[in-house]
Design an enzyme around this catalytic site. Structure first.
Site, PDB file in Angstrom:
ATOM      1  N   ILE A  34       0.822  -1.216   0.000  1.00 29.74           N
ATOM      2  CA  ILE A  34       0.000   0.000   0.000  1.00 29.74           C
ATOM      3  C   ILE A  34       0.857   1.268   0.000  1.00 29.74           C
ATOM      4  CG2 ILE A  34      -0.232   0.357   2.516  1.00 29.74           C
ATOM      5  CD1 ILE A  34      -3.291   0.599   2.003  1.00 29.74           C
ATOM      6  N   HIS A 104       5.553 -12.001   5.683  1.00 31.85           N
ATOM      7  CA  HIS A 104       5.487 -11.428   4.339  1.00 31.85           C
ATOM      8  C   HIS A 104       6.901 -11.219   3.838  1.00 31.85           C
ATOM      9  CE1 HIS A 104       5.162  -8.295   7.401  1.00 31.85           C
ATOM     10  NE2 HIS A 104       5.852  -7.494   6.606  1.00 31.85           N
TER      11      HIS A 104
HETATM   12  P1  5GP Z   1       7.025  -4.827   7.611  1.00 29.90           P
HETATM   13  O1  5GP Z   1       7.625  -3.595   8.211  1.00 29.90           O
HETATM   14  O2  5GP Z   1       6.115  -5.544   8.587  1.00 29.90           O
HETATM   15  O3  5GP Z   1       8.050  -5.737   6.993  1.00 29.90           O
HETATM   16  O4  5GP Z   1       6.156  -4.333   6.376  1.00 29.90           O
HETATM   17  C1  5GP Z   1       4.769  -4.181   6.417  1.00 29.90           C
HETATM   18  C2  5GP Z   1       4.358  -3.656   5.061  1.00 29.90           C
HETATM   19  O5  5GP Z   1       2.963  -3.791   4.942  1.00 29.90           O
HETATM   20  C3  5GP Z   1       4.681  -2.183   4.842  1.00 29.90           C
HETATM   21  O6  5GP Z   1       5.516  -2.070   3.685  1.00 29.90           O
HETATM   22  C4  5GP Z   1       3.310  -1.529   4.640  1.00 29.90           C
HETATM   23  O7  5GP Z   1       3.308  -0.496   3.687  1.00 29.90           O
HETATM   24  C5  5GP Z   1       2.455  -2.706   4.213  1.00 29.90           C
HETATM   25  N1  5GP Z   1       1.036  -2.587   4.558  1.00 29.90           N
HETATM   26  C6  5GP Z   1       0.525  -2.240   5.771  1.00 29.90           C
HETATM   27  N2  5GP Z   1      -0.811  -2.252   5.736  1.00 29.90           N
HETATM   28  C7  5GP Z   1      -1.163  -2.632   4.481  1.00 29.90           C
HETATM   29  C8  5GP Z   1      -2.421  -2.831   3.838  1.00 29.90           C
HETATM   30  O8  5GP Z   1      -3.497  -2.668   4.406  1.00 29.90           O
HETATM   31  N3  5GP Z   1      -2.376  -3.219   2.532  1.00 29.90           N
HETATM   32  C9  5GP Z   1      -1.204  -3.418   1.863  1.00 29.90           C
HETATM   33  N4  5GP Z   1      -1.272  -3.798   0.578  1.00 29.90           N
HETATM   34  N5  5GP Z   1       0.004  -3.232   2.434  1.00 29.90           N
HETATM   35  C10 5GP Z   1       0.013  -2.843   3.737  1.00 29.90           C
END
Ligand code: 5GP
Length: 120
Positions: A34, A104
């Site tokens: 997102i 992820h």
């Molecule tokens: P982390 O820091 O956990 O590795 O990354 C989480 C990722 O999830 C971030 O890059 C953030 O932009 C993405 N993200 C968070 N909420 C959403 C959402 O509702 N939809 C999508 N498509 N991505 C999300």
């Protein structure tokens, strides 16, 4: 730490929140981030309830692990970055600033990606 089924990616998997899907099979879903950090920024997630790579590597079945790794490669080829290059990244826990507690893998590409880690 127990898996929290209210996390945002669990909600995407249940169809409660929309996503821009790029790939899906029995074990894997992938969609655009997102808040993209590169022209290509895709998130690849297992459909199973795994908090992070630590959890997944310990508990997932061979079929789930194979499907996940193959999906990452297939998505990168489909998106046209296998030739130009891409980066995959998975954050686990506090030091890595993991925000969403469902495994992820980020796929970044379509621009030069710079250093592997910032110098802090
Ligand atoms: P982390 O820091 O956990 O590795 O990354 C989480 C990722 O999830 C971030 O890059 C953030 O932009 C993405 N993200 C968070 N909420 C959403 C959402 O509702 N939809 C999508 N498509 N991505 C999300």
């Amino acid at each position: 730490m127990a898996y929290d089924p209210s996390n945002i990616f669990a909600r995407i998997l249940r169809g409660e929140i929309p996503c821009k899907k790029v790939f899906e099979n029995e074990h894997v879903l992938a969609f655009h981030d997102i808040n993209p950090q590169a022209p290509l920024h895709i998130l690849v997630i297992p459909k199973g309830a795994y908090i992070s790579m630590d959890d997944f590597s310990a508990k997932a079945s061979p079929e789930e692990i194979t499907a996940f790794v193959r999906a990452i490669g297939e998505i990168a080829r489909r998106e046209g970055v296998a030739e130009s290059g891409y980066r995959i990244l998975a954050n686990h826990g506090g030091d890595a600033h993991q925000e969403v507690p469902h495994l992820h893998v980020h796929i970044f590409g379509k621009r030069p990606l710079g250093r592997m880690l910032p110098r802090d």
